[in-house]
Design a protein around this motif. Structure first.
Motif, PDB file in Angstrom:
ATOM      1  N   TYR A  54       0.835  -1.206   0.000  1.00 52.00           N
ATOM      2  CA  TYR A  54       0.000   0.000   0.000  1.00 52.00           C
ATOM      3  C   TYR A  54       0.871   1.259   0.000  1.00 52.00           C
ATOM      4  O   TYR A  54       0.784   2.109   0.884  1.00 52.00           O
ATOM      5  CB  TYR A  54      -0.948  -0.029   1.204  1.00 52.00           C
ATOM      6  CG  TYR A  54      -1.857  -1.237   1.184  1.00 52.00           C
ATOM      7  CD1 TYR A  54      -3.007  -1.260   0.405  1.00 52.00           C
ATOM      8  CD2 TYR A  54      -1.535  -2.386   1.908  1.00 52.00           C
ATOM      9  CE1 TYR A  54      -3.828  -2.381   0.358  1.00 52.00           C
ATOM     10  CE2 TYR A  54      -2.348  -3.516   1.876  1.00 52.00           C
ATOM     11  CZ  TYR A  54      -3.487  -3.506   1.095  1.00 52.00           C
ATOM     12  OH  TYR A  54      -4.296  -4.625   1.049  1.00 52.00           O
ATOM     13  N   ARG A  55       1.696   1.369  -1.027  1.00 53.27           N
ATOM     14  CA  ARG A  55       2.603   2.507  -1.172  1.00 53.27           C
ATOM     15  C   ARG A  55       1.844   3.656  -1.839  1.00 53.27           C
ATOM     16  O   ARG A  55       1.940   3.882  -3.042  1.00 53.27           O
ATOM     17  CB  ARG A  55       3.822   2.104  -2.003  1.00 53.27           C
ATOM     18  CG  ARG A  55       4.992   3.089  -1.916  1.00 53.27           C
ATOM     19  CD  ARG A  55       6.080   2.745  -2.929  1.00 53.27           C
ATOM     20  NE  ARG A  55       6.646   1.447  -2.723  1.00 53.27           N
ATOM     21  CZ  ARG A  55       7.900   1.189  -2.327  1.00 53.27           C
ATOM     22  NH1 ARG A  55       8.721   2.189  -2.093  1.00 53.27           N
ATOM     23  NH2 ARG A  55       8.319  -0.039  -2.182  1.00 53.27           N
ATOM     24  N   HIS A  56       1.075   4.380  -1.015  1.00 53.97           N
ATOM     25  CA  HIS A  56       0.237   5.466  -1.521  1.00 53.97           C
ATOM     26  C   HIS A  56       0.480   6.731  -0.710  1.00 53.97           C
ATOM     27  O   HIS A  56       1.145   6.707   0.321  1.00 53.97           O
ATOM     28  CB  HIS A  56      -1.247   5.077  -1.418  1.00 53.97           C
ATOM     29  CG  HIS A  56      -1.595   3.774  -2.057  1.00 53.97           C
ATOM     30  ND1 HIS A  56      -1.311   3.490  -3.378  1.00 53.97           N
ATOM     31  CD2 HIS A  56      -2.197   2.657  -1.544  1.00 53.97           C
ATOM     32  CE1 HIS A  56      -1.740   2.261  -3.656  1.00 53.97           C
ATOM     33  NE2 HIS A  56      -2.257   1.737  -2.562  1.00 53.97           N
ATOM     34  N   GLU A  57      -0.096   7.809  -1.169  1.00 52.24           N
ATOM     35  CA  GLU A  57      -0.058   9.047  -0.415  1.00 52.24           C
ATOM     36  C   GLU A  57      -0.826   8.868   0.900  1.00 52.24           C
ATOM     37  O   GLU A  57      -1.712   8.027   1.011  1.00 52.24           O
ATOM     38  CB  GLU A  57      -0.670  10.198  -1.228  1.00 52.24           C
ATOM     39  CG  GLU A  57       0.114  10.566  -2.475  1.00 52.24           C
ATOM     40  CD  GLU A  57       1.516  11.067  -2.152  1.00 52.24           C
ATOM     41  OE1 GLU A  57       1.665  11.827  -1.154  1.00 52.24           O
ATOM     42  OE2 GLU A  57       2.456  10.712  -2.877  1.00 52.24           O
ATOM     43  N   GLU A  58      -0.488   9.703   1.867  1.00 53.52           N
ATOM     44  CA  GLU A  58      -1.044   9.533   3.211  1.00 53.52           C
ATOM     45  C   GLU A  58      -2.569   9.541   3.226  1.00 53.52           C
ATOM     46  O   GLU A  58      -3.203   8.685   3.867  1.00 53.52           O
ATOM     47  CB  GLU A  58      -0.507  10.637   4.117  1.00 53.52           C
ATOM     48  CG  GLU A  58      -1.001  10.571   5.545  1.00 53.52           C
ATOM     49  CD  GLU A  58      -0.449  11.714   6.367  1.00 53.52           C
ATOM     50  OE1 GLU A  58      -1.190  12.683   6.602  1.00 53.52           O
ATOM     51  OE2 GLU A  58       0.735  11.628   6.765  1.00 53.52           O
TER      52      GLU A  58
END
Length: 291
Positions: A54-58
């Protein structure tokens, strides 16, 4: 069916209002990037790839947890050097202020200022602390932490502590330093991260001896972890014995598999729906006095 719906189907089938996840990571963007780079490079250390799922923006990561039906979560932060913890605590306090479903989280490091900023964090409403013995490379018995442990014991604020020797052992990891700590501060509320893997048995024994010791399920019981460090089958009965002190944790977003795997892994040993309800929600709801 989408992953969101499958996760919701899991807890709804148990009659729960949602999930409480005691082990999720939110931290300043530059720190999170460094953590992700560590996991990108951890393959050579462990011999296994660790792609961040889940390498996403905060803001996307927060909304994803809400879509899963996670009622409360944490912002596990941890320093690896002096003069870092107080800054992280300020960031986490601001994050929790703007993210009301996040349990306000703080951390510490063995340094002269630790007693003051930990006391301040407790007094201003911190609900849970994070200690990472492996990354911080410090002894939990460091004299600089004596006033910290004393304050945490007196306040009854839980500490999620990564003290097991996985994924790679550190100088101060393992059950012995924690056993020594608990002998001095027997009323501490410690949540042993990752069930203490790979020293599952030893940390279960500590939980049996000290009523304030909990264990979180972070990464334990999943196919990914069972392949390398399987939970000992002759200790499964201890999971039932300690049903009220096992808490669900995921390590979101830093996991190399879908979030649902962390939940489905809890069913591996057929411990029953009451056990699942306790672990996924009720134990943490009681510990943190959630509405």
């Amino acid at each position: 069916m989408t992953e969101d719906l499958r996760v919701r189907e899991f807890w709804r089938a148990l009659g729960l209002p949602g999930i409480v996840d005691v082990h999720t990571h939110f931290m300043p963007a530059n720190v999170m990037e460094k953590v992700w780079r560590y996991f990108d490079a951890v393959g050579p250390l462990t011999g296994r790839a660790w792609p961040i799922r889940y390498r996403h923006e905060e803001d996307v990561r927060v909304e994803q947890l809400r879509a899963f039906g996670v009622r409360r979560f944490t912002s596990m932060i941890y320093p690896h050097k002096p003069e870092m913890a107080a800054w992280l605590n300020q960031w986490a306090a601001d994050f929790a202020h703007h993210t009301p479903d996040c349990l306000r989280t703080a951390t510490f490091y063995p340094e002269e200022s630790a007693a003051a900023y930990v006391s301040e964090a407790i007094e201003s409403g911190t609900r849970v602390f994070k200690s990472h013995i492996q990354v911080g490379d410090y002894s939990p018995g460091d004299p600089l932490l004596d006033p910290v442990w004393g304050a945490l014991q007196d306040a009854g604020v839980p500490v999620v502590i990564h003290c097991g020797s996985g994924p790679a052992p550190g100088k101060y990891t393992g059950p012995e330093p924690i056993g020594e700590l608990l002998a001095r501060y027997p009323r501490l509320r410690l949540i042993i991260a990752h069930m203490g893997l790979p020293e599952y048995r030893e940390f279960l024994e500590l939980a049996g001896r000290y009523s304030g010791v909990y264990l979180d399920t972070t990464m334990a019981f999943t196919d990914y972890t069972e392949e390398a460090t399987p939970f000992p089958r002759d200790a499964v009965h201890r999971l039932s014995d300690l049903q009220e002190r096992i808490l669900f944790g995921s390590d979101y977003p830093n996991i190399p598999y879908p979030y649902l795997d962390a939940l489905e892994g809890l069913t591996r040993f057929d411990l029953g729906e009451d056990w699942l309800r306790s672990v996924c929600h009720d134990n943490a709801a009681a510990l943190f006095a959630l509405d």
